[in-house]
Design a protein around this motif. Structure first.
Motif, PDB file in Angstrom:
ATOM      1  N   GLN A 156      54.530   7.377  -7.780  1.00  0.00           N
ATOM      2  CA  GLN A 156      54.384   6.815  -9.124  1.00  0.00           C
ATOM      3  C   GLN A 156      55.206   7.599 -10.144  1.00  0.00           C
ATOM      4  OE1 GLN A 156      50.151   7.204  -8.999  1.00  0.00           O
ATOM      5  NE2 GLN A 156      49.805   5.031  -8.563  1.00  0.00           N
ATOM      6  N   GLY A 157      55.303   8.921  -9.948  1.00  0.00           N
ATOM      7  CA  GLY A 157      56.141   9.720 -10.836  1.00  0.00           C
ATOM      8  C   GLY A 157      57.596   9.315 -10.742  1.00  0.00           C
ATOM      9  N   GLN A 184      58.694   6.340  -9.761  1.00  0.00           N
ATOM     10  CA  GLN A 184      58.806   4.997 -10.328  1.00  0.00           C
ATOM     11  C   GLN A 184      58.873   5.044 -11.853  1.00  0.00           C
ATOM     12  OE1 GLN A 184      55.244   3.510  -8.458  1.00  0.00           O
ATOM     13  NE2 GLN A 184      56.389   2.258  -7.006  1.00  0.00           N
ATOM     14  N   ILE A 185      58.005   5.844 -12.453  1.00  0.00           N
ATOM     15  CA  ILE A 185      57.969   5.933 -13.914  1.00  0.00           C
ATOM     16  C   ILE A 185      59.242   6.578 -14.447  1.00  0.00           C
ATOM     17  CG2 ILE A 185      56.820   7.106 -15.844  1.00  0.00           C
ATOM     18  CD1 ILE A 185      54.164   6.570 -14.405  1.00  0.00           C
ATOM     19  N   SER A 186      59.719   7.631 -13.786  1.00  0.00           N
ATOM     20  CA  SER A 186      60.940   8.287 -14.271  1.00  0.00           C
ATOM     21  C   SER A 186      62.136   7.342 -14.192  1.00  0.00           C
ATOM     22  CB  SER A 186      61.209   9.571 -13.482  1.00  0.00           C
ATOM     23  OG  SER A 186      61.457   9.304 -12.115  1.00  0.00           O
ATOM     24  N   LEU A 187      62.171   6.491 -13.163  1.00  0.00           N
ATOM     25  CA  LEU A 187      63.229   5.481 -13.069  1.00  0.00           C
ATOM     26  C   LEU A 187      63.133   4.481 -14.212  1.00  0.00           C
ATOM     27  CD1 LEU A 187      63.331   4.763  -9.236  1.00  0.00           C
ATOM     28  CD2 LEU A 187      65.322   5.223 -10.641  1.00  0.00           C
ATOM     29  N   ALA A 188      61.904   4.016 -14.485  1.00  0.00           N
ATOM     30  CA  ALA A 188      61.700   3.053 -15.570  1.00  0.00           C
ATOM     31  C   ALA A 188      62.078   3.659 -16.917  1.00  0.00           C
ATOM     32  CB  ALA A 188      60.246   2.587 -15.582  1.00  0.00           C
ATOM     33  N   VAL A 189      61.718   4.927 -17.117  1.00  0.00           N
ATOM     34  CA  VAL A 189      62.027   5.598 -18.386  1.00  0.00           C
ATOM     35  C   VAL A 189      63.537   5.742 -18.562  1.00  0.00           C
ATOM     36  CG1 VAL A 189      61.858   7.795 -19.625  1.00  0.00           C
ATOM     37  CG2 VAL A 189      59.817   6.786 -18.585  1.00  0.00           C
ATOM     38  N   GLU A 190      64.251   6.025 -17.474  1.00  0.00           N
ATOM     39  CA  GLU A 190      65.714   6.098 -17.557  1.00  0.00           C
ATOM     40  C   GLU A 190      66.299   4.800 -18.099  1.00  0.00           C
ATOM     41  OE1 GLU A 190      67.667   7.197 -13.955  1.00  0.00           O
ATOM     42  OE2 GLU A 190      67.538   9.340 -14.397  1.00  0.00           O
ATOM     43  N   ILE A 194      62.305  13.429 -12.508  1.00  0.00           N
ATOM     44  CA  ILE A 194      60.866  13.403 -12.242  1.00  0.00           C
ATOM     45  C   ILE A 194      60.189  14.664 -12.767  1.00  0.00           C
ATOM     46  CG2 ILE A 194      61.093  14.409  -9.930  1.00  0.00           C
ATOM     47  CD1 ILE A 194      58.812  12.571  -9.026  1.00  0.00           C
ATOM     48  N   SER A 195      60.900  15.799 -12.734  1.00  0.00           N
ATOM     49  CA  SER A 195      60.312  17.044 -13.223  1.00  0.00           C
ATOM     50  C   SER A 195      60.108  17.034 -14.733  1.00  0.00           C
ATOM     51  CB  SER A 195      61.184  18.241 -12.826  1.00  0.00           C
ATOM     52  OG  SER A 195      62.506  18.089 -13.283  1.00  0.00           O
ATOM     53  N   SER A 196      60.752  16.097 -15.439  1.00  0.00           N
ATOM     54  CA  SER A 196      60.542  15.996 -16.883  1.00  0.00           C
ATOM     55  C   SER A 196      59.103  15.617 -17.208  1.00  0.00           C
ATOM     56  CB  SER A 196      61.498  14.963 -17.486  1.00  0.00           C
ATOM     57  OG  SER A 196      62.845  15.349 -17.308  1.00  0.00           O
ATOM     58  N   LEU A 197      58.425  14.956 -16.262  1.00  0.00           N
ATOM     59  CA  LEU A 197      57.028  14.582 -16.485  1.00  0.00           C
ATOM     60  C   LEU A 197      56.117  15.802 -16.543  1.00  0.00           C
ATOM     61  CD1 LEU A 197      56.653  11.420 -14.212  1.00  0.00           C
ATOM     62  CD2 LEU A 197      56.499  11.494 -16.702  1.00  0.00           C
ATOM     63  N   MET A 230      62.565  20.714 -10.178  1.00  0.00           N
ATOM     64  CA  MET A 230      62.420  20.090  -8.864  1.00  0.00           C
ATOM     65  C   MET A 230      63.720  19.393  -8.480  1.00  0.00           C
ATOM     66  SD  MET A 230      59.307  20.577  -7.636  1.00  0.00           S
ATOM     67  CE  MET A 230      59.679  19.531  -6.251  1.00  0.00           C
ATOM     68  N   PHE A 231      64.188  19.637  -7.274  1.00  0.00           N
ATOM     69  CA  PHE A 231      65.350  18.907  -6.783  1.00  0.00           C
ATOM     70  C   PHE A 231      64.931  17.517  -6.313  1.00  0.00           C
ATOM     71  CE2 PHE A 231      66.754  23.350  -5.985  1.00  0.00           C
ATOM     72  CZ  PHE A 231      67.860  23.330  -6.814  1.00  0.00           C
ATOM     73  N   GLU A 232      65.891  16.612  -6.339  1.00  0.00           N
ATOM     74  CA  GLU A 232      65.665  15.237  -5.908  1.00  0.00           C
ATOM     75  C   GLU A 232      66.841  14.819  -5.038  1.00  0.00           C
ATOM     76  OE1 GLU A 232      64.115  12.077  -8.746  1.00  0.00           O
ATOM     77  OE2 GLU A 232      66.204  11.479  -8.532  1.00  0.00           O
ATOM     78  N   MET A 233      66.554  14.159  -3.926  1.00  0.00           N
ATOM     79  CA  MET A 233      67.601  13.756  -2.997  1.00  0.00           C
ATOM     80  C   MET A 233      68.686  12.960  -3.723  1.00  0.00           C
ATOM     81  SD  MET A 233      68.933  13.490   0.033  1.00  0.00           S
ATOM     82  CE  MET A 233      69.986  12.381   1.010  1.00  0.00           C
TER      83      MET A 233
END
Length: 373
Positions: free
Chosen positions: A64-65, A67-73, A82-85, A141-144
């Motif tokens: 969900q984190g 998904q939300i970070s994608l929507a916010v972008e 995602i670490s911005s959350l 946090m790193f993200e692939m």
């Protein structure tokens, strides 16, 4: 670490009154705030969501984190990791970053703890984990790469590690590096240590939280360690070639081909799953790139490692303690100066029931005498 459970179905949104949230409902006041609260409500299955409702208080997990970070972008038209959350976990704070045109992450006045994700390519640590480290460090946090469909994903573990090392160089071009990793992300962290050593960067410490490795990869290295005769050495080579595409420890041979085949098989399995599951709409809604995840899984399984001599602290579950501390096993081969500490009975408990002990070991290992602002 919060994990998404795809087997749990939610029929409809939960009323915010049922969650016992610590703040009163504050309705959105602007168009951006409205769109962000709608994204929270859509992915967290809570209605209504107010401006001051926190992601963690609403029960958010890793998927969900993401998904939300994608929507916010999409809403803000700017990068939102995602670490911005961790630092802007409410719709009001997120919307404010757009109004000020500032990054969602705080200014890094404290040491940065770089954390490699687990098997899915993204991770949201539990709130208790973040709170336990907040006084000592900021968390990145790193993200692939490519998991959001933005660019071509790397196709090997070494390439993934290089991308993360490059990001460290961008965010922290000098000074000691604090590094950690969750679960199989420890494999990426190991190669990051090697690459950072080659770049002349100094690591303050490395903490791997309950790392794991595939049975095939572990067996390959155990066979190498135990091969004492011509027959056993030949068996070790043939086993490695048949299971991982590797002729010896550092000779990949067919490894690239094996990774490609494994990636294709995983994509086919995912497609069949989506065709037969009632949760197809939910998985489609996450907007993640399945090819990036498939390459990540293939990279975990088919990788070559060069031993690193840095001291490495391992926080382990009893389930994994035996092979993590085996003097002739994989981890002692690739990290001969590693030291494992048993903190919980299961992998899940390392991150949940015993998360305080996990955080305490990270603090003691990395920040025992760190300068805290």
């Amino acid at each position: 670490m919060t994990e998404h459970n795809s087997d749990l179905a939610i029929d409809g949104p939960v009323s915010r009154d049922e969650l016992g949230l610590p703040n009163e409902y504050a309705p959105p006041e602007t168009n951006i705030q409205q769109r962000i609260t709608t994204a929270f409500s859509t992915f967290l299955k809570v209605s209504p969501v107010g401006l001051d409702d926190d992601f963690y208080d609403l029960g958010g997990d890793s998927l969900q984190g993401e998904q939300i970070s994608l929507a916010v972008e999409e809403i803000l038209g700017q990068e939102f990791q995602i670490s911005s959350l961790f630092y802007t976990g409410t719709p009001r704070k997120i919307a404010a970053t757009a109004q000020t045109n500032e990054s969602a992450a705080p200014v890094k006045t404290k040491p940065i703890l770089f954390i490699v994700h687990g098997k899915r390519g993204y991770t949201m640590p539990r709130k208790e984990f973040l709170d336990g480290l907040d006084k000592f460090c900021s968390i990145e946090m790193f993200e692939m790469p490519g998991i959001r469909g933005n660019g071509v994903p790397p196709t090997s573990l070494q390439a993934i590690a290089k991308a993360y090392c490059d990001r460290i160089e961008t965010l922290q071009p000098e000074g000691e590096i604090y590094l950690s990793a969750f679960c199989v992300g420890g494999l990426i962290a190991l190669d990051m240590v090697r690459q950072l050593n080659e770049r002349g960067r100094k690591l303050r410490g490395v903490v791997l939280v309950d790392p794991n490795v595939s049975t095939e990869l572990r067996t390959v290295y155990e066979n190498y360690q135990n091969a004492t005769t011509l027959t056993t050495r030949l068996f070790a080579r043939l086993f490695a070639l048949g299971t991982t595409g590797r002729w010896s420890e550092n000779k990949p041979f067919l490894q690239d081909f094996f990774r490609w085949v494994h990636m294709k098989r995983m994509l086919a399995d995912e497609e069949r799953f989506l065709k037969t599951t009632s949760r197809k709409s939910q998985y489609a809604a996450q907007k993640l790139n399945p090819k990036a995840q498939a390459w990540l899984f293939a990279s975990y399984r088919y990788a070559t490692f060069v031993p690193v001599n840095n001291p490495i602290t391992i926080i382990a579950s009893a389930d994994r303690m035996t092979f993590l501390s085996d003097p002739k096993g994989f981890w002692k081969y690739v990290a001969p100066h590693s030291k494992a500490t048993d903190v919980a009975s299961t992998h899940r408990d390392v991150f949940q029931a015993e998360s305080e002990r996990t955080v305490a070991i990270i603090r003691q290992t990395l920040f025992s005498d760190a300068q805290v602002s």
